[in-house]
Design a protein around this motif. Sequence first.
Motif, PDB file in Angstrom:
ATOM      1  N   PRO A   1      41.424  87.547 -42.057  1.00  0.00           N
ATOM      2  CA  PRO A   1      41.332  87.436 -43.514  1.00  0.00           C
ATOM      3  C   PRO A   1      40.274  88.355 -44.132  1.00  0.00           C
ATOM      4  O   PRO A   1      40.387  88.744 -45.286  1.00  0.00           O
ATOM      5  CB  PRO A   1      40.977  85.974 -43.742  1.00  0.00           C
ATOM      6  CG  PRO A   1      41.529  85.273 -42.552  1.00  0.00           C
ATOM      7  CD  PRO A   1      41.365  86.251 -41.404  1.00  0.00           C
ATOM      8  N   ARG A   2      39.257  88.734 -43.360  1.00  0.00           N
ATOM      9  CA  ARG A   2      38.208  89.619 -43.876  1.00  0.00           C
ATOM     10  C   ARG A   2      38.569  91.090 -43.746  1.00  0.00           C
ATOM     11  O   ARG A   2      37.795  91.954 -44.131  1.00  0.00           O
ATOM     12  CB  ARG A   2      36.898  89.324 -43.161  1.00  0.00           C
ATOM     13  CG  ARG A   2      36.348  87.931 -43.473  1.00  0.00           C
ATOM     14  CD  ARG A   2      35.158  87.561 -42.603  1.00  0.00           C
ATOM     15  NE  ARG A   2      35.429  87.607 -41.167  1.00  0.00           N
ATOM     16  CZ  ARG A   2      36.114  86.679 -40.490  1.00  0.00           C
ATOM     17  NH1 ARG A   2      36.625  85.657 -41.099  1.00  0.00           N
ATOM     18  NH2 ARG A   2      36.285  86.792 -39.190  1.00  0.00           N
ATOM     19  N   GLY A   3      39.731  91.403 -43.162  1.00  0.00           N
ATOM     20  CA  GLY A   3      40.187  92.783 -43.084  1.00  0.00           C
ATOM     21  C   GLY A   3      40.060  93.451 -41.737  1.00  0.00           C
ATOM     22  O   GLY A   3      40.558  94.555 -41.548  1.00  0.00           O
ATOM     23  N   GLU A   4      39.418  92.816 -40.743  1.00  0.00           N
ATOM     24  CA  GLU A   4      39.303  93.428 -39.422  1.00  0.00           C
ATOM     25  C   GLU A   4      40.632  93.287 -38.682  1.00  0.00           C
ATOM     26  O   GLU A   4      41.338  92.301 -38.829  1.00  0.00           O
ATOM     27  CB  GLU A   4      38.199  92.750 -38.574  1.00  0.00           C
ATOM     28  CG  GLU A   4      36.810  92.868 -39.152  1.00  0.00           C
ATOM     29  CD  GLU A   4      36.466  91.685 -40.056  1.00  0.00           C
ATOM     30  OE1 GLU A   4      37.102  90.630 -39.933  1.00  0.00           O
ATOM     31  OE2 GLU A   4      35.574  91.843 -40.887  1.00  0.00           O
TER      32      GLU A   4
ATOM     33  N   PRO B   1      49.736  82.794 -46.337  1.00  0.00           N
ATOM     34  CA  PRO B   1      48.575  82.078 -45.809  1.00  0.00           C
ATOM     35  C   PRO B   1      48.212  82.520 -44.389  1.00  0.00           C
ATOM     36  O   PRO B   1      49.074  82.921 -43.631  1.00  0.00           O
ATOM     37  CB  PRO B   1      49.034  80.623 -45.798  1.00  0.00           C
ATOM     38  CG  PRO B   1      50.514  80.688 -45.720  1.00  0.00           C
ATOM     39  CD  PRO B   1      50.917  81.959 -46.431  1.00  0.00           C
ATOM     40  N   HIS B   2      46.941  82.433 -44.081  1.00  0.00           N
ATOM     41  CA  HIS B   2      46.377  82.522 -42.726  1.00  0.00           C
ATOM     42  C   HIS B   2      46.284  83.887 -42.071  1.00  0.00           C
ATOM     43  O   HIS B   2      45.285  84.204 -41.488  1.00  0.00           O
ATOM     44  CB  HIS B   2      47.082  81.567 -41.771  1.00  0.00           C
ATOM     45  CG  HIS B   2      47.180  80.181 -42.298  1.00  0.00           C
ATOM     46  ND1 HIS B   2      46.083  79.431 -42.614  1.00  0.00           N
ATOM     47  CD2 HIS B   2      48.257  79.434 -42.611  1.00  0.00           C
ATOM     48  CE1 HIS B   2      46.471  78.264 -43.080  1.00  0.00           C
ATOM     49  NE2 HIS B   2      47.782  78.242 -43.086  1.00  0.00           N
ATOM     50  N   ARG B   3      47.349  84.701 -42.069  1.00  0.00           N
ATOM     51  CA  ARG B   3      47.340  85.950 -41.329  1.00  0.00           C
ATOM     52  C   ARG B   3      47.933  87.061 -42.169  1.00  0.00           C
ATOM     53  O   ARG B   3      48.637  86.830 -43.125  1.00  0.00           O
ATOM     54  CB  ARG B   3      48.174  85.833 -40.070  1.00  0.00           C
ATOM     55  CG  ARG B   3      47.598  84.902 -39.045  1.00  0.00           C
ATOM     56  CD  ARG B   3      48.388  85.052 -37.775  1.00  0.00           C
ATOM     57  NE  ARG B   3      47.939  84.052 -36.844  1.00  0.00           N
ATOM     58  CZ  ARG B   3      48.720  83.414 -36.015  1.00  0.00           C
ATOM     59  NH1 ARG B   3      49.992  83.657 -35.995  1.00  0.00           N
ATOM     60  NH2 ARG B   3      48.234  82.535 -35.188  1.00  0.00           N
ATOM     61  N   SER B   4      47.681  88.275 -41.750  1.00  0.00           N
ATOM     62  CA  SER B   4      48.350  89.411 -42.388  1.00  0.00           C
ATOM     63  C   SER B   4      48.805  90.389 -41.319  1.00  0.00           C
ATOM     64  O   SER B   4      48.236  90.463 -40.245  1.00  0.00           O
ATOM     65  CB  SER B   4      47.435  90.082 -43.399  1.00  0.00           C
ATOM     66  OG  SER B   4      46.300  90.588 -42.766  1.00  0.00           O
ATOM     67  N   PHE B   5      49.859  91.138 -41.635  1.00  0.00           N
ATOM     68  CA  PHE B   5      50.441  92.097 -40.714  1.00  0.00           C
ATOM     69  C   PHE B   5      50.522  93.440 -41.400  1.00  0.00           C
ATOM     70  O   PHE B   5      50.641  93.525 -42.602  1.00  0.00           O
ATOM     71  CB  PHE B   5      51.866  91.688 -40.326  1.00  0.00           C
ATOM     72  CG  PHE B   5      51.945  90.329 -39.711  1.00  0.00           C
ATOM     73  CD1 PHE B   5      51.711  90.168 -38.358  1.00  0.00           C
ATOM     74  CD2 PHE B   5      52.236  89.225 -40.472  1.00  0.00           C
ATOM     75  CE1 PHE B   5      51.781  88.917 -37.794  1.00  0.00           C
ATOM     76  CE2 PHE B   5      52.309  87.969 -39.910  1.00  0.00           C
ATOM     77  CZ  PHE B   5      52.080  87.816 -38.565  1.00  0.00           C
ATOM     78  N   ALA B   6      50.504  94.512 -40.633  1.00  0.00           N
ATOM     79  CA  ALA B   6      50.717  95.847 -41.201  1.00  0.00           C
ATOM     80  C   ALA B   6      51.497  96.686 -40.214  1.00  0.00           C
ATOM     81  O   ALA B   6      51.317  96.568 -39.014  1.00  0.00           O
ATOM     82  CB  ALA B   6      49.390  96.527 -41.514  1.00  0.00           C
ATOM     83  N   GLN B   7      52.347  97.529 -40.733  1.00  0.00           N
ATOM     84  CA  GLN B   7      53.078  98.453 -39.889  1.00  0.00           C
ATOM     85  C   GLN B   7      52.271  99.736 -39.797  1.00  0.00           C
ATOM     86  O   GLN B   7      51.912 100.305 -40.815  1.00  0.00           O
ATOM     87  CB  GLN B   7      54.442  98.745 -40.488  1.00  0.00           C
ATOM     88  CG  GLN B   7      55.324  97.519 -40.551  1.00  0.00           C
ATOM     89  CD  GLN B   7      56.615  97.807 -41.250  1.00  0.00           C
ATOM     90  OE1 GLN B   7      56.681  98.716 -42.054  1.00  0.00           O
ATOM     91  NE2 GLN B   7      57.617  97.025 -40.953  1.00  0.00           N
TER      92      GLN B   7
END
Length: 181
Positions: free
Chosen positions: A58-61, A33-39
């Motif tokens: 959430p929209r990918g920015e 939920p809420h956030r995403s992370f990427a290495q």
Amino acid sequence: SMTPSTTEDTMRSSLFFWGALHCCFLLIAIDLPHRSFAQAQSTINGFPAAAGILVFEPRGEIKAHYPVPGAPTDVDLLPSGDQFAVVTLQGFFYIFSEKPTPIFSAKFDGLNDVDVLPHNRNRFLLTSRVGRRVFIFDRTLGTQTEIPFAFQGPVDADLLPNGNILVCDAQAGHIVEITQE
């Protein structure tokens, strides 16, 4: 530098891991939920070239970039949702919050995997392929509790609902379930 927003979004987003594997990139999505992370290990579609963690809207920015020295291998969100743990091949263990500098760090053998243990944001299940071990690290006490098994090269470990630990020992070619006994 950018910092993550403290506002919560009701949409669900994905957690992305990007890691350099020779000349290819690995993308694994896990729903959180809420956030995403990427290495980020290299520049891809304009993402930062510096190794680190990217936080996405959430929209990918891209919302923020957290520089991480070395080669990040895994990231896990702490139960509070406002902090996350990162491990690197060089053995660094970091916890980040709102700012792009770690609020906690420790050094071990090279690390491959981190899992925050449920109901305790200060205990982590860590996996070290080069150290041939899986252990629980308590950041409050500074203690390490070894999972007793003769591992050859573990790369992932997960706490099961029954309290046992499931370990992928890639070097041995085994999946091992370690019981509490």
